[in-house]
Design a protein around this motif. Sequence first.
Motif, PDB file in Angstrom:
ATOM      1  N   GLY A   7      28.270  43.165  28.285  1.00 51.25           N
ATOM      2  CA  GLY A   7      28.900  43.056  26.975  1.00 51.25           C
ATOM      3  C   GLY A   7      29.825  41.863  26.846  1.00 51.25           C
ATOM      4  N   GLN A   8      29.650  40.845  27.694  1.00 53.67           N
ATOM      5  CA  GLN A   8      30.479  39.640  27.645  1.00 53.67           C
ATOM      6  C   GLN A   8      29.675  38.491  27.034  1.00 53.67           C
ATOM      7  OE1 GLN A   8      31.949  38.868  31.596  1.00 53.67           O
ATOM      8  NE2 GLN A   8      32.410  41.027  31.936  1.00 53.67           N
ATOM      9  N   HIS A   9      30.397  37.577  26.400  1.00 49.74           N
ATOM     10  CA  HIS A   9      29.731  36.423  25.813  1.00 49.74           C
ATOM     11  C   HIS A   9      29.209  35.527  26.929  1.00 49.74           C
ATOM     12  CE1 HIS A   9      29.046  32.832  23.348  1.00 49.74           C
ATOM     13  NE2 HIS A   9      29.015  33.685  22.310  1.00 49.74           N
ATOM     14  N   PHE A  10      28.026  34.945  26.716  1.00 49.35           N
ATOM     15  CA  PHE A  10      27.396  34.150  27.775  1.00 49.35           C
ATOM     16  C   PHE A  10      28.234  32.928  28.158  1.00 49.35           C
ATOM     17  CE2 PHE A  10      25.927  31.969  23.996  1.00 49.35           C
ATOM     18  CZ  PHE A  10      25.874  30.626  24.362  1.00 49.35           C
ATOM     19  N   THR A  11      29.043  32.418  27.219  1.00 48.50           N
ATOM     20  CA  THR A  11      29.857  31.245  27.552  1.00 48.50           C
ATOM     21  C   THR A  11      30.957  31.607  28.558  1.00 48.50           C
ATOM     22  OG1 THR A  11      31.278  31.645  25.621  1.00 48.50           O
ATOM     23  CG2 THR A  11      29.423  30.115  25.358  1.00 48.50           C
ATOM     24  N   ARG A  12      31.501  32.818  28.431  1.00 43.08           N
ATOM     25  CA  ARG A  12      32.513  33.268  29.391  1.00 43.08           C
ATOM     26  C   ARG A  12      31.905  33.403  30.782  1.00 43.08           C
ATOM     27  NH1 ARG A  12      37.380  35.629  29.913  1.00 43.08           N
ATOM     28  NH2 ARG A  12      37.648  37.247  31.503  1.00 43.08           N
ATOM     29  N   ILE A  13      30.711  33.973  30.842  1.00 44.01           N
ATOM     30  CA  ILE A  13      30.028  34.108  32.125  1.00 44.01           C
ATOM     31  C   ILE A  13      29.765  32.738  32.731  1.00 44.01           C
ATOM     32  CG2 ILE A  13      27.847  34.821  33.197  1.00 44.01           C
ATOM     33  CD1 ILE A  13      27.877  37.220  31.295  1.00 44.01           C
ATOM     34  N   SER A  14      29.370  31.793  31.904  1.00 45.70           N
ATOM     35  CA  SER A  14      29.111  30.437  32.386  1.00 45.70           C
ATOM     36  C   SER A  14      30.372  29.796  32.950  1.00 45.70           C
ATOM     37  CB  SER A  14      28.542  29.580  31.246  1.00 45.70           C
ATOM     38  OG  SER A  14      28.352  28.241  31.686  1.00 45.70           O
ATOM     39  N   ARG A  15      31.512  30.001  32.272  1.00 37.99           N
ATOM     40  CA  ARG A  15      32.770  29.412  32.745  1.00 37.99           C
ATOM     41  C   ARG A  15      33.162  29.991  34.104  1.00 37.99           C
ATOM     42  NH1 ARG A  15      34.315  29.980  27.244  1.00 37.99           N
ATOM     43  NH2 ARG A  15      35.500  31.871  27.724  1.00 37.99           N
ATOM     44  N   ILE A  16      32.945  31.295  34.280  1.00 40.65           N
ATOM     45  CA  ILE A  16      33.282  31.918  35.563  1.00 40.65           C
ATOM     46  C   ILE A  16      32.336  31.429  36.652  1.00 40.65           C
ATOM     47  CG2 ILE A  16      33.369  34.116  36.806  1.00 40.65           C
ATOM     48  CD1 ILE A  16      34.281  35.419  34.182  1.00 40.65           C
ATOM     49  N   ARG A  26      38.261  43.415  36.093  1.00 41.90           N
ATOM     50  CA  ARG A  26      37.276  44.082  35.228  1.00 41.90           C
ATOM     51  C   ARG A  26      35.950  43.333  35.250  1.00 41.90           C
ATOM     52  NH1 ARG A  26      37.257  47.426  30.645  1.00 41.90           N
ATOM     53  NH2 ARG A  26      35.055  47.888  30.206  1.00 41.90           N
ATOM     54  N   ASN A  27      35.988  42.001  35.203  1.00 45.35           N
ATOM     55  CA  ASN A  27      34.760  41.215  35.269  1.00 45.35           C
ATOM     56  C   ASN A  27      33.975  41.533  36.540  1.00 45.35           C
ATOM     57  OD1 ASN A  27      36.437  38.260  33.963  1.00 45.35           O
ATOM     58  ND2 ASN A  27      35.300  39.828  32.841  1.00 45.35           N
ATOM     59  N   ILE A  28      34.697  41.571  37.652  1.00 42.63           N
ATOM     60  CA  ILE A  28      34.040  41.812  38.942  1.00 42.63           C
ATOM     61  C   ILE A  28      33.410  43.199  38.974  1.00 42.63           C
ATOM     62  CG2 ILE A  28      34.458  42.099  41.419  1.00 42.63           C
ATOM     63  CD1 ILE A  28      36.598  39.888  41.140  1.00 42.63           C
ATOM     64  N   ARG A  29      34.154  44.193  38.507  1.00 39.43           N
ATOM     65  CA  ARG A  29      33.611  45.562  38.490  1.00 39.43           C
ATOM     66  C   ARG A  29      32.368  45.644  37.595  1.00 39.43           C
ATOM     67  NH1 ARG A  29      39.266  46.926  38.183  1.00 39.43           N
ATOM     68  NH2 ARG A  29      39.977  47.832  40.171  1.00 39.43           N
ATOM     69  N   ASP A  30      32.440  45.039  36.410  1.00 41.18           N
ATOM     70  CA  ASP A  30      31.306  45.091  35.477  1.00 41.18           C
ATOM     71  C   ASP A  30      30.085  44.387  36.057  1.00 41.18           C
ATOM     72  OD1 ASP A  30      32.850  46.501  33.712  1.00 41.18           O
ATOM     73  OD2 ASP A  30      33.250  44.805  32.366  1.00 41.18           O
ATOM     74  N   CYS A  32      29.376  43.734  39.255  1.00 37.38           N
ATOM     75  CA  CYS A  32      28.822  44.438  40.410  1.00 37.38           C
ATOM     76  C   CYS A  32      28.047  45.680  39.972  1.00 37.38           C
ATOM     77  CB  CYS A  32      29.933  44.826  41.381  1.00 37.38           C
ATOM     78  SG  CYS A  32      30.600  43.428  42.324  1.00 37.38           S
ATOM     79  N   THR A  33      28.568  46.384  38.983  1.00 31.02           N
ATOM     80  CA  THR A  33      27.878  47.571  38.475  1.00 31.02           C
ATOM     81  C   THR A  33      26.530  47.187  37.878  1.00 31.02           C
ATOM     82  OG1 THR A  33      29.974  48.692  38.009  1.00 31.02           O
ATOM     83  CG2 THR A  33      28.009  49.509  36.867  1.00 31.02           C
ATOM     84  N   ALA A  34      26.530  46.103  37.116  1.00 32.86           N
ATOM     85  CA  ALA A  34      25.292  45.647  36.477  1.00 32.86           C
ATOM     86  C   ALA A  34      24.259  45.189  37.497  1.00 32.86           C
ATOM     87  CB  ALA A  34      25.600  44.514  35.504  1.00 32.86           C
ATOM     88  N   CYS A  35      24.730  44.689  38.627  1.00 30.14           N
ATOM     89  CA  CYS A  35      23.825  44.158  39.661  1.00 30.14           C
ATOM     90  C   CYS A  35      23.523  45.173  40.762  1.00 30.14           C
ATOM     91  CB  CYS A  35      24.422  42.892  40.275  1.00 30.14           C
ATOM     92  SG  CYS A  35      24.591  41.527  39.112  1.00 30.14           S
ATOM     93  N   GLY A  36      24.020  46.410  40.602  1.00 30.52           N
ATOM     94  CA  GLY A  36      23.770  47.421  41.617  1.00 30.52           C
ATOM     95  C   GLY A  36      24.480  47.136  42.928  1.00 30.52           C
ATOM     96  N   ALA A  37      25.646  46.530  42.859  1.00 31.67           N
ATOM     97  CA  ALA A  37      26.391  46.158  44.067  1.00 31.67           C
ATOM     98  C   ALA A  37      27.828  46.665  43.996  1.00 31.67           C
ATOM     99  CB  ALA A  37      26.375  44.641  44.250  1.00 31.67           C
ATOM    100  N   ALA A  38      27.994  47.912  43.568  1.00 29.88           N
ATOM    101  CA  ALA A  38      29.340  48.471  43.408  1.00 29.88           C
ATOM    102  C   ALA A  38      30.106  48.505  44.724  1.00 29.88           C
ATOM    103  CB  ALA A  38      29.249  49.871  42.811  1.00 29.88           C
ATOM    104  N   ASP A  39      29.385  48.570  45.854  1.00 28.88           N
ATOM    105  CA  ASP A  39      30.067  48.615  47.152  1.00 28.88           C
ATOM    106  C   ASP A  39      30.777  47.312  47.489  1.00 28.88           C
ATOM    107  OD1 ASP A  39      27.430  47.494  47.310  1.00 28.88           O
ATOM    108  OD2 ASP A  39      27.591  47.537  49.502  1.00 28.88           O
ATOM    109  N   GLN A  40      30.460  46.238  46.760  1.00 30.17           N
ATOM    110  CA  GLN A  40      31.071  44.937  47.015  1.00 30.17           C
ATOM    111  C   GLN A  40      32.370  44.719  46.238  1.00 30.17           C
ATOM    112  OE1 GLN A  40      29.731  42.717  49.312  1.00 30.17           O
ATOM    113  NE2 GLN A  40      28.401  44.471  49.726  1.00 30.17           N
ATOM    114  N   VAL A  41      32.697  45.649  45.339  1.00 27.95           N
ATOM    115  CA  VAL A  41      33.850  45.459  44.455  1.00 27.95           C
ATOM    116  C   VAL A  41      35.158  45.234  45.218  1.00 27.95           C
ATOM    117  CG1 VAL A  41      35.324  46.581  42.739  1.00 27.95           C
ATOM    118  CG2 VAL A  41      32.843  46.622  42.463  1.00 27.95           C
ATOM    119  N   PRO A  42      35.548  46.090  46.199  1.00 33.62           N
ATOM    120  CA  PRO A  42      36.852  45.880  46.859  1.00 33.62           C
ATOM    121  C   PRO A  42      36.982  44.514  47.521  1.00 33.62           C
ATOM    122  CG  PRO A  42      35.997  48.064  47.355  1.00 33.62           C
ATOM    123  CD  PRO A  42      34.885  47.308  46.684  1.00 33.62           C
ATOM    124  N   ASP A  43      35.935  44.077  48.250  1.00 31.42           N
ATOM    125  CA  ASP A  43      36.010  42.782  48.927  1.00 31.42           C
ATOM    126  C   ASP A  43      36.077  41.622  47.942  1.00 31.42           C
ATOM    127  OD1 ASP A  43      36.055  43.865  51.401  1.00 31.42           O
ATOM    128  OD2 ASP A  43      34.032  43.271  51.993  1.00 31.42           O
TER     129      ASP A  43
END
Length: 244
Positions: A7-16, A26-30, A32-43
Amino acid sequence: MLADATGQHFTRISRIENGIQPPTDRNIRDWCTACGAADQVPDLIATARVVESAYLDWARQSRAGLKHLGTLHSIATYRRTTSFRIHEPIVLPGIFQTEAYIRGMLAYWYDFPDATVTMKAERTAIALNPAKRIDVVLGEQALHTRYGSPAEHAGQLSHVLSLMRLPFVSVAVIPAGIQRRAIATIGFWIFDENAVALETPTAAIKITRPNEIAQYAAMFDHLHQEAVHGHQARQLIAAILAGL
């Protein structure tokens, strides 16, 4: 696709993605969740939070005074920390050093004021508190490395022996001639379960990723198993002291 999934604008994703803008937790959590990598969130969150301060250049930082060098070796961090796990293969840890040792060690690298010695003494007093726990594993070479006269080094080793009598301080020594399994090429300090500090000749490195901290904790346990303790450790130090 990532923009739609989070649900983020593509330009924001590009800047990151291009390093123009740092990600939020929040970006990292979202992501990782979208990519099926929730276990990577803390690191990943830990990495993002310290990306600017994980590597501190000594020369640059020393212009602000040694008191500000490395947040993990700050007085505030020492106050917060209840458990120190320390491995030093070549030199004695700072909280064990006498003033002569400190001056000899720093003299090669820095033109430091007396205030630096005072600050290190204050930091040591905070760490050597019965409410804390200090576990140290030394390489035998750390007991031989000296920065002053034989008499000054004898005073330093005697100081280590006196600290070993404190009930909240544990000192183990890895003899030089034994078969080794676990080897750390540079020293490291583990502060509670929160962070690890390493120091190179030119910089300090701060590690806060949980997986990496766990690896250092496992390494410390292995080193502890290879070391001699109690009476054997004191005998080893006494033998070096007698040789001076």
